[in-house]
Design a protein around this motif. Structure first.
Motif, PDB file in Angstrom:
ATOM      1  N   ASN A   1      13.038 -14.147  30.098  1.00  0.00           N
ATOM      2  CA  ASN A   1      13.067 -13.154  29.022  1.00  0.00           C
ATOM      3  C   ASN A   1      12.525 -13.723  27.720  1.00  0.00           C
ATOM      4  OD1 ASN A   1      14.229 -11.432  30.856  1.00  0.00           O
ATOM      5  ND2 ASN A   1      16.104 -11.060  29.683  1.00  0.00           N
ATOM      6  N   GLY A   2      12.855 -14.982  27.453  1.00  0.00           N
ATOM      7  CA  GLY A   2      12.368 -15.626  26.234  1.00  0.00           C
ATOM      8  C   GLY A   2      10.856 -15.760  26.220  1.00  0.00           C
ATOM      9  N   ILE A   3      10.279 -16.135  27.361  1.00  0.00           N
ATOM     10  CA  ILE A   3       8.824 -16.251  27.462  1.00  0.00           C
ATOM     11  C   ILE A   3       8.173 -14.882  27.265  1.00  0.00           C
ATOM     12  CG2 ILE A   3       6.900 -16.747  29.030  1.00  0.00           C
ATOM     13  CD1 ILE A   3       8.658 -18.904  30.312  1.00  0.00           C
ATOM     14  N   LEU A   4       8.729 -13.872  27.925  1.00  0.00           N
ATOM     15  CA  LEU A   4       8.168 -12.529  27.829  1.00  0.00           C
ATOM     16  C   LEU A   4       8.205 -12.008  26.396  1.00  0.00           C
ATOM     17  CD1 LEU A   4       6.963 -10.002  29.030  1.00  0.00           C
ATOM     18  CD2 LEU A   4       9.225  -9.364  29.898  1.00  0.00           C
ATOM     19  N   GLU A   5       9.296 -12.281  25.694  1.00  0.00           N
ATOM     20  CA  GLU A   5       9.392 -11.850  24.294  1.00  0.00           C
ATOM     21  C   GLU A   5       8.315 -12.501  23.440  1.00  0.00           C
ATOM     22  OE1 GLU A   5      13.397 -12.827  23.387  1.00  0.00           O
ATOM     23  OE2 GLU A   5      14.239 -11.096  24.456  1.00  0.00           O
ATOM     24  N   LYS A   6       7.993 -13.765  23.734  1.00  0.00           N
ATOM     25  CA  LYS A   6       6.943 -14.450  22.983  1.00  0.00           C
ATOM     26  C   LYS A   6       5.558 -13.886  23.299  1.00  0.00           C
ATOM     27  CE  LYS A   6       9.152 -18.876  21.994  1.00  0.00           C
ATOM     28  NZ  LYS A   6       8.968 -18.699  20.528  1.00  0.00           N
ATOM     29  N   LEU A   7       5.382 -13.412  24.525  1.00  0.00           N
ATOM     30  CA  LEU A   7       4.093 -12.826  24.907  1.00  0.00           C
ATOM     31  C   LEU A   7       3.968 -11.376  24.445  1.00  0.00           C
ATOM     32  CD1 LEU A   7       3.703 -14.227  28.550  1.00  0.00           C
ATOM     33  CD2 LEU A   7       2.748 -15.140  26.430  1.00  0.00           C
ATOM     34  N   VAL A   8       5.062 -10.816  23.960  1.00  0.00           N
ATOM     35  CA  VAL A   8       5.125  -9.453  23.436  1.00  0.00           C
ATOM     36  C   VAL A   8       4.859  -8.423  24.545  1.00  0.00           C
ATOM     37  CG1 VAL A   8       4.386  -7.874  21.627  1.00  0.00           C
ATOM     38  CG2 VAL A   8       4.271 -10.330  21.233  1.00  0.00           C
ATOM     39  N   PRO A   9       5.915  -7.999  25.237  1.00  0.00           N
ATOM     40  CA  PRO A   9       5.757  -7.033  26.339  1.00  0.00           C
ATOM     41  C   PRO A   9       5.196  -5.712  25.840  1.00  0.00           C
ATOM     42  CG  PRO A   9       8.064  -7.278  25.721  1.00  0.00           C
ATOM     43  CD  PRO A   9       7.319  -8.350  24.997  1.00  0.00           C
ATOM     44  N   VAL A  10       4.365  -5.089  26.679  1.00  0.00           N
ATOM     45  CA  VAL A  10       3.725  -3.834  26.282  1.00  0.00           C
ATOM     46  C   VAL A  10       4.343  -2.619  26.967  1.00  0.00           C
ATOM     47  CG1 VAL A  10       1.531  -4.923  25.739  1.00  0.00           C
ATOM     48  CG2 VAL A  10       1.954  -4.134  28.067  1.00  0.00           C
ATOM     49  N   LYS A  11       5.142  -2.868  28.000  1.00  0.00           N
ATOM     50  CA  LYS A  11       5.786  -1.746  28.683  1.00  0.00           C
ATOM     51  C   LYS A  11       6.951  -2.263  29.518  1.00  0.00           C
ATOM     52  CE  LYS A  11       2.768  -1.730  32.783  1.00  0.00           C
ATOM     53  NZ  LYS A  11       1.834  -0.913  33.599  1.00  0.00           N
TER      54      LYS A  11
ATOM     55  N   LEU B   1       2.889 -22.511  29.567  1.00  0.00           N
ATOM     56  CA  LEU B   1       3.669 -23.736  29.396  1.00  0.00           C
ATOM     57  C   LEU B   1       4.158 -23.913  27.965  1.00  0.00           C
ATOM     58  CD1 LEU B   1       4.835 -26.321  30.560  1.00  0.00           C
ATOM     59  CD2 LEU B   1       2.635 -27.452  30.129  1.00  0.00           C
ATOM     60  N   GLU B   2       3.314 -23.619  26.987  1.00  0.00           N
ATOM     61  CA  GLU B   2       3.728 -23.815  25.593  1.00  0.00           C
ATOM     62  C   GLU B   2       4.930 -22.927  25.265  1.00  0.00           C
ATOM     63  OE1 GLU B   2       2.263 -26.311  24.530  1.00  0.00           O
ATOM     64  OE2 GLU B   2       0.635 -26.256  25.998  1.00  0.00           O
ATOM     65  N   GLU B   3       4.884 -21.689  25.743  1.00  0.00           N
ATOM     66  CA  GLU B   3       5.995 -20.766  25.523  1.00  0.00           C
ATOM     67  C   GLU B   3       7.243 -21.221  26.277  1.00  0.00           C
ATOM     68  OE1 GLU B   3       2.178 -18.622  24.732  1.00  0.00           O
ATOM     69  OE2 GLU B   3       2.920 -19.968  26.308  1.00  0.00           O
ATOM     70  N   LEU B   4       7.060 -21.729  27.484  1.00  0.00           N
ATOM     71  CA  LEU B   4       8.185 -22.235  28.273  1.00  0.00           C
ATOM     72  C   LEU B   4       8.892 -23.373  27.544  1.00  0.00           C
ATOM     73  CD1 LEU B   4       9.894 -22.543  30.868  1.00  0.00           C
ATOM     74  CD2 LEU B   4       8.030 -23.945  31.812  1.00  0.00           C
ATOM     75  N   ILE B   5       8.133 -24.295  26.992  1.00  0.00           N
ATOM     76  CA  ILE B   5       8.713 -25.429  26.260  1.00  0.00           C
ATOM     77  C   ILE B   5       9.513 -24.933  25.065  1.00  0.00           C
ATOM     78  CG2 ILE B   5       8.173 -27.462  24.864  1.00  0.00           C
ATOM     79  CD1 ILE B   5       5.668 -27.816  26.665  1.00  0.00           C
ATOM     80  N   GLU B   6       8.941 -24.023  24.301  1.00  0.00           N
ATOM     81  CA  GLU B   6       9.614 -23.500  23.103  1.00  0.00           C
ATOM     82  C   GLU B   6      10.920 -22.802  23.465  1.00  0.00           C
ATOM     83  OE1 GLU B   6       6.987 -21.002  20.915  1.00  0.00           O
ATOM     84  OE2 GLU B   6       5.423 -22.530  20.706  1.00  0.00           O
TER      85      GLU B   6
END
Length: 287
Positions: free
Chosen positions: A46-56, A247-252
């Motif tokens: 969920n944290g990774i998805l939030e960083k990628l900004v879900p569209v739907k 990977l960068e988002e996963l680390i964060e």
């Protein structure tokens, strides 16, 4: 004025495609690449998805369809980025997703042509089939192939070859018209159950069954759990490296959640050159 690189833009487009076709929050607010039975997996995904900004949002895509969509996205990313490296890796290249799941799929390449004969022989010989098992069954998800070169290309700068030499060189079109397998890319949307070991077994089959140069053997995954990634990434001798889709988002996210064990595991894999980001893949493939 700041400009973004081609690889950065390609990575963004890769994520955008996944957000449109595969990756979103389901009806319960869980990312579709999470293991809904494991809290840490949900939190990280969920944290990774939030960083990628879900569209739907929507229902989770079924396993086989999810795999196909992930393979298509990975193939598109590799095709776009690897083709931009022609100045570093000249040649006639093609990147595509493998549709067939049989010995004939891998036998289309120079290093593995002989496997078609093995499959044919074992089909009519039960004893041979039992002895061989499925060691010759290799079904890559995405491949990079190189076409053989004409003598005109080989001799472009100087007269390097003629009819008296290099009569068995596979990259020379007068000797061989079959493409050479440059890379085998296994795409794993997640790493549940035995999927990690399947990728490792296939990598070992690529190594054992080749005749000639070993292609790059890599895995791309969107698995959120570092422990599951480690089941495939740690160790050497089979897979070149594992590449994470973010990977960068996963680390964060792992750092923000305070998962100390996962932080340490990620650091071990990254420092040990066993885990990299998807944006590292095209440059590694150019080696």
């Amino acid at each position: 004025m700041t400009t973004t690189s081609l690889f950065s833009n390609s990575r963004t487009r890769f994520h955008a495609l996944l957000l449109e076709t595969l990756l979103w929050f389901d009806g319960k607010g869980i990312a579709t690449n999470a293991d809904k039975g494991q809290k840490a997996s949900i939190n990280i995904a969920n944290g990774i998805l939030e960083k990628l900004v879900p569209v739907k949002s929507g229902p989770k895509v079924s396993g086989q369809r999810a795999g196909v969509r992930f393979e298509e996205a990975c193939a598109g990313f590799v095709d776009e980025t690897f083709s931009a490296l022609s100045h570093m890796r000249p040649g006639l290249w093609s990147v595509f997703r493998v549709h067939g799941r049989s010995a004939s799929a891998i036998a289309k390449f120079d290093q593995y042509q002989h496997l078609l004969n093995l499959a044919s022989l074992s089909k009519d010989n039960a004893a041979l089939a039992a002895a061989l098992g499925n060691d010759y069954a290799i079904t890559p998800d995405v491949v990079i192939a190189r076409e053989p070169e004409t003598d005109e290309v080989i001799n472009f700068l100087d007269q390097l070859v003629d009819e008296t030499v290099a009569a068995r060189f596979s990259l020379r079109k007068s000797n061989n018209t079959t493409p050479l397998l440059h890379a085998s890319i296994s795409c794993k949307w997640t790493l549940r159950s035995d999927r990690a070991q399947n990728a490792r077994s296939e990598a070992l089959n690529l190594i054992r069954n080749r005749k000639g140069r070993l292609p790059h053997v890599v895995v791309v995954t969107a698995e959120p759990m570092p422990g599951r990634i480690a089941s495939l990434a740690l160790g050497t001798g089979d897979i070149d490296c594992v590449y994470h889709f973010a990977l960068e988002e996963l680390i964060e996210v792992v750092n923000a959640l305070g998962y100390a064990d996962s932080e340490e595991l990620l650091d071990t894999m990254i420092q040990g050159k066993r885990l990299r980001d998807i944006s590292d893949l095209p440059l590694d493939l150019a080696v």
